[in-house]
Design an enzyme around this catalytic site. Structure first.
Site, short mmCIF file in Angstrom:
data_model
loop_
_atom_site.label_atom_id
_atom_site.label_comp_id
_atom_site.label_asym_id
_atom_site.label_seq_id
_atom_site.Cartn_x
_atom_site.Cartn_y
_atom_site.Cartn_z
N GLU A 90 0.76 -1.36 -0.01
CA GLU A 90 -0.09 0.01 -0.03
C GLU A 90 0.94 1.30 0.14
OE1 GLU A 90 -0.95 -2.76 1.76
OE2 GLU A 90 -2.83 -3.28 1.07
N HIS B 102 -11.96 -5.16 7.89
CA HIS B 102 -12.58 -4.83 6.70
C HIS B 102 -14.11 -4.26 6.53
CE1 HIS B 102 -9.49 -7.91 6.64
NE2 HIS B 102 -9.18 -7.73 5.46
#
Lengths: 326, 323
Positions: free
Chosen positions: A60, A129
């Site tokens: 990321e 999530h």
């Protein structure tokens, strides 16, 4: 008009903007050959090729940093972080670099970067999530924050985000990917950032909600209308910039404000809306501002617990009745 | 030792190293006098890396650089003026970033400097982005990221080197190994003897170069640049160098073993290049002394100019957040 899904609106916006501007490129984890883990971006790799649609390693920091560097040097990248929760892995690149580079450089630099990510609960993905992360980014001046609630807005706001010369965090609600809606057939459906949408007209109370909470507010409003209480529902569509003028005009009419957030109570965007209303329109308020949130909750895995935590119709109705004292 | 550079290039490198040394000394004084606030990270001893690197970078062609908060030397070598830099450090509106950045956040886009990144490792992913633009547009430009010996211990470094290798980006990763990551010796924080040893994990060349020799740095960066421009991907270069001062303004560097600084002073980058040029009949000692005197004059003029500049108007505090 055509009826498409929230998911299809994403790929349509990307394809239209990539057609329109060869500087638009798109990359992220499994977004190319696989078409995205949420199957949101199929066909782009085949259509625009490996130079403009790239699969990345699971990195990321590298993804966002490459987006920043490409934006600074003349491209108009769109990157995907898959789950918005993963922004925590690369918050430095988003908050310290992308957001501040223009300011720190005295305006020498612009960062026309769009960061896409899927957020929100209700799908059984548990704590890491499922978060709604919008306030993480609202606290970094320099970032625009977009939270579309329907296919037409996904299409029009994503096109605006890509055309914007500032870094934009574009948060899609993953549970809404299958929701359908009408969108114009032409390729210039552009919704400006910073303009709220009045989803439903009413006189008794103003409800400000985003994304999946619009539907919850609608359910509550349907039921309340049977009791003679008409709700005005406002979807701000973007949290930065925030269209306070539309919200305040509504509160001046209704005298009551409820915010519905799928996020933690402390420091949520509803706090910002509430304090701005009390600052700019307190004499219009005829009851307390009531916020419906997750409280200090963490999204659990167990289905009954998850549905209990995320705001639902009964809690919105209770909030409306509390501000109206009925 | 590669082919010697032309007398003109050597002269330019020597002059710029002398200027960097001079202004860094003056900046330290200005900090101690509270004329400059905040903190500073000086690069005395590491000037050869700055000028060797900058001699390869072609900003007009689209080449870009990211470096660290120890970036005054890089910025000056790339072409930022002393005036603009000193004014920036004084928070003046005439500074390169209008006084918004300061010592740790220098940006000079006309000379290819995207930024002197103040979060360790943050510049390298951004370097890849600049390289991605070059690759996508086929400009033949390169992107060079400079970092210290502490940086390969942070995740962003690995992510960036890996991505550059996988995508064969025209990136160059240039380490200034000055033996200390803040106050900690390199060997206490890294499991491999050389930063360049890590290159094998990414299947890219890892090159060690004498960071006190500007011509050697130039040659190594030039080789990496040719490779990058040819589409063959990134190179990791480790320049072995030394920081004459502590990490920052408040660090007297008491952790250094006795005699270490003296040993490195014997290999001073300015003296090395000057001696070589004198031996080759390209300059005299008197001319070297003249360059030093001129640098002192120029530094004083830049400081006087910066002192006379105004601070930004208070209204500017919210300017340049948005396009």
């Amino acid at each position: 008009m055509a009826t498409i899904t929230y998911r299809e609106a994403v790929v349509r916006a990307l394809a239209e903007e990539m057609d329109r501007d060869s500087d638009v490129i798109f990359f992220g984890e499994d977004v190319g050959k696989a078409g995205g883990v949420f199957k949101v971006t199929p066909g782009l790799y085949e259509r625009f090729g490996p130079a403009r649609v790239r699969d990345t390693p699971i990195s990321e920091n590298a993804i966002v940093g490459a987006g920043v560097g490409a934006a600074v040097t003349g491209l108009r990248p769109v990157i995907e972080l898959m789950f918005a929760d993963f922004a925590a892995v690369t918050l430095d690149q988003i908050v310290n670099q992308a957001a501040k580079m223009r300011y720190m450089s005295g305006g020498q630099i612009k960062v026309p970067l769009t960061i896409r990510a899927a957020q929100g609960g209700g799908a059984g993905f548990a704590s890491q999530h499922s978060q709604c992360c919008e306030t993480w980014f609202m606290h970094a001046p320099g970032l625009k924050v977009v939270v579309p609630s329907n296919p037409a807005d996904v299409l029009g706001l994503l096109k605006s985000a890509i055309r914007d010369d500032n870094p934009v965090v574009f948060l899609e609600h993953k549970v809404q990917y299958t929701e359908k809606g009408e969108v114009p057939d032409h390729t210039e459906h552009v919704v400006p950032l910073g303009v709220a949408n009045i989803v439903r007209r009413g006189d008794a109370v103003t409800i400000v909600a985003t994304q999946r909470m619009i539907g919850v507010a609608q359910q509550a409003a349907d039921e309340l209308s049977g009791e003679g209480i008409t709700c005005e529902i406002i979807d701000p569509r973007t949290l930065v910039p925030l269209d306070m003028a539309t919200i305040i005009r509504s509160v001046q009419k209704t005298g009551h404000l409820v915010t519905v957030e799928e996020a933690v109570h402390a420091g949520g965007w509803g706090s910002e809306v509430a304090t701005r209303v009390t600052d700019e329109a307190i004499w219009s308020l005829e009851g307390p501002v009531v916020r419906v949130t997750l409280g200090a909750g963490i999204i659990p895995f167990s289905e009954p617990l998850e549905h209990h935590l995320i705001p639902h119709k009964a809690r919105v109705i209770a909030a409306v009745k509390r501000t109206l004292a009925v | 030792m590669s082919e010697p550079l032309s007398a003109a290039m050597r002269q330019q490198m020597l002059q710029r190293m002398i200027e960097i040394r001079e202004i860094e000394g003056r900046i330290q004084e200005l900090f101690l006098e509270n004329v400059i606030r905040g903190t500073t990270h000086l690069c005395d001893g590491q000037e050869a890396v700055s000028v060797g690197m900058a001699a390869v970078v072609d900003a007009a062609h689209g080449d870009t650089v990211t470096c660290t908060y120890r970036g005054h030397g890089h910025a000056l070598a790339l072409g930022l003026t002393m005036r603009s830099m000193v004014a920036e450090m004084m928070g003046k509106v005439s500074g390169c970033c209008k006084g918004k950045g300061g010592s740790m956040h220098l940006t000079d886009m006309p000379n290819g400097l995207i930024g002197t990144f103040a979060v360790v490792g943050a510049g390298l992913p951004v370097t890849n982005g600049a390289a991605l633009t070059a690759q996508t547009k086929g400009t033949g430009a390169l992107a060079l990221g400079i970092f210290g010996d502490g940086t390969p211990n942070i995740g962003a470094w690995h992510e960036a080197v890996n991505l550059a290798a996988v995508w064969k980006l025209p990136s160059i990763f240039l380490c200034e190994n000055n033996l200390y990551g803040e106050y900690s010796p390199y060997a206490d924080t890294a499991p491999v003897e050389n930063v360049a040893d890590r290159a094998c994990a990414y299947g890219i060349p890892g090159v060690i170069v004498d960071g006190q020799d500007a011509e050697a740095v130039y040659a190594a960066v030039k080789t990496a640049a040719d490779r990058a421009r040819a589409g063959d991907g990134p190179t990791l270069i480790e320049a072995k160098t030394y920081r004459y001062r502590g990490h920052s303004r408040t660090d007297p560097a008491a952790y250094r073993p006795e005699g270490e600084l003296d040993a490195w002073l014997q290999r001073d980058p300015i003296n090395i290049l000057a001696a070589r040029m004198i031996a080759d009949g390209q300059i005299t000692q008197a001319a070297v002394d003249g360059l030093k005197a001129q640098a002192a004059t120029d530094a004083q003029a830049a400081i006087d100019w910066a002192l006379a500049q105004p601070h930004p108007p208070l209204d500017a505090v919210h300017e340049d957040i948005w396009v």
